[in-house]
Design a protein around this motif. Structure first.
Motif, PDB file in Angstrom:
ATOM      1  N   ILE A  50      -9.813 -47.694  50.921  1.00 52.29           N
ATOM      2  CA  ILE A  50      -9.314 -46.444  50.723  1.00 52.29           C
ATOM      3  C   ILE A  50      -8.412 -45.316  50.747  1.00 52.29           C
ATOM      4  O   ILE A  50      -7.528 -45.738  50.423  1.00 52.29           O
ATOM      5  N   THR A  51      -8.128 -45.042  49.123  1.00 52.06           N
ATOM      6  CA  THR A  51      -7.451 -44.199  49.032  1.00 52.06           C
ATOM      7  C   THR A  51      -7.309 -42.673  49.789  1.00 52.06           C
ATOM      8  O   THR A  51      -8.269 -42.276  50.278  1.00 52.06           O
ATOM      9  N   MET A  52      -5.748 -42.803  50.762  1.00 49.01           N
ATOM     10  CA  MET A  52      -5.558 -41.623  51.740  1.00 49.01           C
ATOM     11  C   MET A  52      -5.404 -40.044  49.943  1.00 49.01           C
ATOM     12  O   MET A  52      -4.085 -40.501  49.511  1.00 49.01           O
ATOM     13  N   ALA A  97     -13.166 -48.193  46.168  1.00 50.04           N
ATOM     14  CA  ALA A  97     -13.567 -48.660  47.631  1.00 50.04           C
ATOM     15  C   ALA A  97     -14.700 -48.897  47.600  1.00 50.04           C
ATOM     16  O   ALA A  97     -15.141 -48.790  46.722  1.00 50.04           O
ATOM     17  N   ALA A  98     -15.271 -49.501  48.315  1.00 52.41           N
ATOM     18  CA  ALA A  98     -17.145 -50.203  48.393  1.00 52.41           C
ATOM     19  C   ALA A  98     -17.386 -49.379  49.121  1.00 52.41           C
ATOM     20  O   ALA A  98     -16.912 -48.344  49.516  1.00 52.41           O
ATOM     21  N   ASP A  99     -18.237 -49.165  48.277  1.00 49.15           N
ATOM     22  CA  ASP A  99     -20.068 -48.343  48.754  1.00 49.15           C
ATOM     23  C   ASP A  99     -19.028 -47.291  48.200  1.00 49.15           C
ATOM     24  O   ASP A  99     -19.886 -45.851  47.910  1.00 49.15           O
ATOM     25  N   GLN A 100     -18.293 -46.615  47.105  1.00 45.36           N
ATOM     26  CA  GLN A 100     -17.439 -45.262  46.443  1.00 45.36           C
ATOM     27  C   GLN A 100     -17.490 -43.838  47.060  1.00 45.36           C
ATOM     28  O   GLN A 100     -18.701 -43.470  47.221  1.00 45.36           O
ATOM     29  N   PRO A 101     -16.964 -44.379  48.529  1.00 50.38           N
ATOM     30  CA  PRO A 101     -16.697 -43.007  49.464  1.00 50.38           C
ATOM     31  C   PRO A 101     -16.821 -42.071  49.011  1.00 50.38           C
ATOM     32  O   PRO A 101     -15.562 -42.257  47.906  1.00 50.38           O
ATOM     33  N   LEU A 102     -16.837 -40.581  49.448  1.00 51.73           N
ATOM     34  CA  LEU A 102     -16.507 -39.484  49.434  1.00 51.73           C
ATOM     35  C   LEU A 102     -15.449 -39.407  50.339  1.00 51.73           C
ATOM     36  O   LEU A 102     -15.350 -40.392  51.575  1.00 51.73           O
ATOM     37  N   ILE A 103     -14.120 -38.962  49.664  1.00 52.28           N
ATOM     38  CA  ILE A 103     -12.370 -39.439  50.988  1.00 52.28           C
ATOM     39  C   ILE A 103     -12.109 -38.248  50.987  1.00 52.28           C
ATOM     40  O   ILE A 103     -10.928 -38.046  51.607  1.00 52.28           O
ATOM     41  N   LEU A 104     -12.812 -37.191  50.242  1.00 49.21           N
ATOM     42  CA  LEU A 104     -11.900 -35.812  50.403  1.00 49.21           C
ATOM     43  C   LEU A 104     -12.856 -34.865  50.408  1.00 49.21           C
ATOM     44  O   LEU A 104     -13.808 -34.553  49.008  1.00 49.21           O
ATOM     45  N   ILE A 105     -13.126 -33.237  50.997  1.00 46.19           N
ATOM     46  CA  ILE A 105     -14.194 -32.566  50.856  1.00 46.19           C
ATOM     47  C   ILE A 105     -13.535 -31.538  51.249  1.00 46.19           C
ATOM     48  O   ILE A 105     -12.321 -31.416  51.692  1.00 46.19           O
ATOM     49  N   ASN A 106     -14.216 -29.841  50.615  1.00 47.65           N
ATOM     50  CA  ASN A 106     -13.094 -28.812  51.180  1.00 47.65           C
ATOM     51  C   ASN A 106     -14.376 -28.163  51.873  1.00 47.65           C
ATOM     52  O   ASN A 106     -15.611 -28.447  51.920  1.00 47.65           O
ATOM     53  N   ALA A 107     -14.144 -26.883  52.789  1.00 48.68           N
ATOM     54  CA  ALA A 107     -14.918 -26.594  53.472  1.00 48.68           C
ATOM     55  C   ALA A 107     -15.926 -25.433  52.661  1.00 48.68           C
ATOM     56  O   ALA A 107     -17.331 -25.716  52.747  1.00 48.68           O
ATOM     57  N   ALA A 108     -15.743 -25.170  51.240  1.00 53.12           N
ATOM     58  CA  ALA A 108     -16.873 -24.718  50.472  1.00 53.12           C
ATOM     59  C   ALA A 108     -17.874 -25.930  49.964  1.00 53.12           C
ATOM     60  O   ALA A 108     -18.945 -25.584  50.016  1.00 53.12           O
ATOM     61  N   PHE A 109     -18.053 -27.350  50.850  1.00 52.96           N
ATOM     62  CA  PHE A 109     -18.855 -28.935  50.706  1.00 52.96           C
ATOM     63  C   PHE A 109     -19.444 -28.683  51.630  1.00 52.96           C
ATOM     64  O   PHE A 109     -20.617 -28.571  51.873  1.00 52.96           O
ATOM     65  N   GLU A 142     -18.663 -35.587  59.032  1.00 53.64           N
ATOM     66  CA  GLU A 142     -20.010 -37.029  59.172  1.00 53.64           C
ATOM     67  C   GLU A 142     -20.260 -36.821  57.341  1.00 53.64           C
ATOM     68  O   GLU A 142     -21.025 -37.766  57.520  1.00 53.64           O
ATOM     69  N   ILE A 143     -19.053 -36.293  56.278  1.00 52.99           N
ATOM     70  CA  ILE A 143     -19.228 -37.014  55.488  1.00 52.99           C
ATOM     71  C   ILE A 143     -18.434 -38.281  54.967  1.00 52.99           C
ATOM     72  O   ILE A 143     -18.785 -38.835  53.979  1.00 52.99           O
ATOM     73  N   ILE A 144     -16.851 -37.999  54.978  1.00 58.93           N
ATOM     74  CA  ILE A 144     -15.782 -38.880  54.703  1.00 58.93           C
ATOM     75  C   ILE A 144     -16.126 -40.101  54.852  1.00 58.93           C
ATOM     76  O   ILE A 144     -16.710 -40.625  55.994  1.00 58.93           O
ATOM     77  N   GLY A 145     -16.008 -41.368  54.021  1.00 59.93           N
ATOM     78  CA  GLY A 145     -16.549 -42.218  54.042  1.00 59.93           C
ATOM     79  C   GLY A 145     -17.659 -43.207  53.767  1.00 59.93           C
ATOM     80  O   GLY A 145     -18.203 -43.654  54.229  1.00 59.93           O
ATOM     81  N   ARG A 146     -18.593 -41.602  53.318  1.00 54.27           N
ATOM     82  CA  ARG A 146     -19.707 -42.314  53.210  1.00 54.27           C
ATOM     83  C   ARG A 146     -20.054 -41.860  51.690  1.00 54.27           C
ATOM     84  O   ARG A 146     -19.496 -40.416  50.743  1.00 54.27           O
ATOM     85  N   ASN A 147     -20.338 -42.651  50.826  1.00 58.62           N
ATOM     86  CA  ASN A 147     -21.429 -42.259  49.107  1.00 58.62           C
ATOM     87  C   ASN A 147     -22.656 -41.262  49.519  1.00 58.62           C
ATOM     88  O   ASN A 147     -23.068 -40.604  50.391  1.00 58.62           O
ATOM     89  N   CYS A 148     -21.996 -40.376  48.385  1.00 61.07           N
ATOM     90  CA  CYS A 148     -22.993 -38.892  48.792  1.00 61.07           C
ATOM     91  C   CYS A 148     -24.262 -39.166  47.959  1.00 61.07           C
ATOM     92  O   CYS A 148     -24.777 -38.035  48.311  1.00 61.07           O
ATOM     93  N   HIS A 197     -10.784 -42.114  40.254  1.00 63.66           N
ATOM     94  CA  HIS A 197     -10.838 -41.353  41.135  1.00 63.66           C
ATOM     95  C   HIS A 197     -12.348 -40.484  40.287  1.00 63.66           C
ATOM     96  O   HIS A 197     -12.117 -40.569  38.779  1.00 63.66           O
ATOM     97  N   MET A 198     -13.279 -40.419  40.981  1.00 63.26           N
ATOM     98  CA  MET A 198     -13.960 -39.320  40.277  1.00 63.26           C
ATOM     99  C   MET A 198     -14.045 -37.268  40.664  1.00 63.26           C
ATOM    100  O   MET A 198     -13.723 -37.844  42.562  1.00 63.26           O
ATOM    101  N   LEU A 199     -13.895 -36.618  40.402  1.00 69.00           N
ATOM    102  CA  LEU A 199     -13.566 -34.992  41.045  1.00 69.00           C
ATOM    103  C   LEU A 199     -14.361 -35.078  40.761  1.00 69.00           C
ATOM    104  O   LEU A 199     -15.357 -34.577  39.684  1.00 69.00           O
ATOM    105  N   GLY A 200     -15.592 -33.734  42.131  1.00 68.39           N
ATOM    106  CA  GLY A 200     -16.851 -33.293  41.459  1.00 68.39           C
ATOM    107  C   GLY A 200     -16.738 -32.028  42.008  1.00 68.39           C
ATOM    108  O   GLY A 200     -15.655 -31.374  42.887  1.00 68.39           O
ATOM    109  N   THR A 201     -17.739 -31.223  41.178  1.00 67.75           N
ATOM    110  CA  THR A 201     -17.585 -29.628  41.921  1.00 67.75           C
ATOM    111  C   THR A 201     -19.172 -29.380  42.133  1.00 67.75           C
ATOM    112  O   THR A 201     -20.046 -30.056  41.209  1.00 67.75           O
TER     113      THR A 201
END
Length: 204
Positions: free
Chosen positions: A31-33, A56-68, A78-84, A142-146
Motif C-alpha cells: 500500500i502506498t503511503m 494494492a490488493a483489493d484496491q483499498p482507500l489509503i486516504l480520506i479527509n474529515a468531510a468524508f 474504520e475506513i483506511i485499508g478497506r475497499n469503498c 491511484h484514483m482520486l475521488g470526490t
C-alpha cells in the motif's frame, strides 16, 4: 452545469496532476503511503475526498479527509485499508459497480451515482467522481475521488455545482503550473456529471 461545472473540471484535472507528482508506485501487494503534500490537500479541502491505491490488493482507500468521515459517519480508522464497496450492499448498485470496475481497470475517469449507507444505517445517494492520479490507462497507480450526497430538493443541481466549485478554493493555494486536462476531457467530465444530475431521482 455551466461555467462552474467547466471550471470545476479544469481545476479537478489540475488537482489530479498535482497529486501525480507526489504519488509513488508500489508493488501489487503493498500500500502506498500518501505524501505530506497529498495529506495537506486533503486536510484543507472542505468537501469529501478519497484516494484509492489501485495497485494494492483489493484496491483499498489509503486516504480520506474529515468531510468524508462526516458524510459517512465512519472514523478514519474504520475506513483506511478497506475497499469503498463496504459503503454499499451486495444486492445493489450492479450497473454502477460494473462501471467502476471497468474504469479502474482501464485507468479512466468515471462518474456514477451509488446507493450507499452511513454507519448509522441511513441511506444516501452518492454522486461519485473518480479520476486517475499518477498517469492514465492500465496500470494507473491511484484514483482520486470526490463524493456528494444527493438529496431531493429544488436546488440539487445548484448544491452540486457549489460542491464542485469548492475545488477552486482548495486549488487557489496550489501550484497552478501542473499540466491540465485537455479541453475535450474537461467537457466530457462536466457533461457526464450534468447528465447524472438531470437524470437522478431518489429511489424508494
Amino acid at each position: 452545469m455551466g461555467e462552474v461545472g467547466s471550471a470545476m473540471c479544469q481545476s479537478f484535472g489540475s488537482l489530479c496532476s498535482s497529486l501525480s507528482s507526489a504519488c509513488r508506485r508500489k508493488s501489487k501487494k503493498s500500500i502506498t503511503m500518501p505524501s505530506e503534500k497529498i495529506r495537506s490537500i486533503f486536510r484543507r479541502s472542505p468537501i469529501a475526498l478519497s484516494l484509492v491505491d489501485l495497485q494494492a490488493a483489493d484496491q483499498p482507500l489509503i486516504l480520506i479527509n474529515a468531510a468524508f468521515t462526516a458524510l459517512t459517519g465512519y472514523e478514519a480508522s474504520e475506513i483506511i485499508g478497506r475497499n469503498c464497496r463496504f459503503l454499499g450492499r451486495p444486492d445493489e448498485n450492479f450497473n454502477s459497480r460494473a462501471e467502476l470496475r471497468a474504469a479502474t481497470h482501464a485507468g479512466q475517469e468515471v462518474q456514477v451515482v451509488l446507493r450507499n449507507y452511513r454507519k448509522d444505517g441511513s441511506r444516501f445517494d452518492n454522486l461519485l467522481i473518480l479520476h486517475p492520479v499518477g498517469g492514465s490507462g492500465p496500470g494507473t497507480p491511484h484514483m482520486l475521488g470526490t463524493q456528494f450526497a444527493m438529496r431531493q430538493s429544488p436546488d440539487v443541481t445548484g448544491r452540486a455545482e457549489r460542491h464542485l466549485s469548492l475545488f477552486l478554493t482548495a486549488l487557489d493555494e496550489m501550484d497552478q503550473r501542473a499540466e491540465r486536462l485537455i479541453m475535450s476531457q474537461r467537457r466530457q467530465i462536466a457533461e457526464t456529471t450534468a447528465q447524472l444530475l438531470r437524470g437522478w431521482s431518489p429511489k424508494p
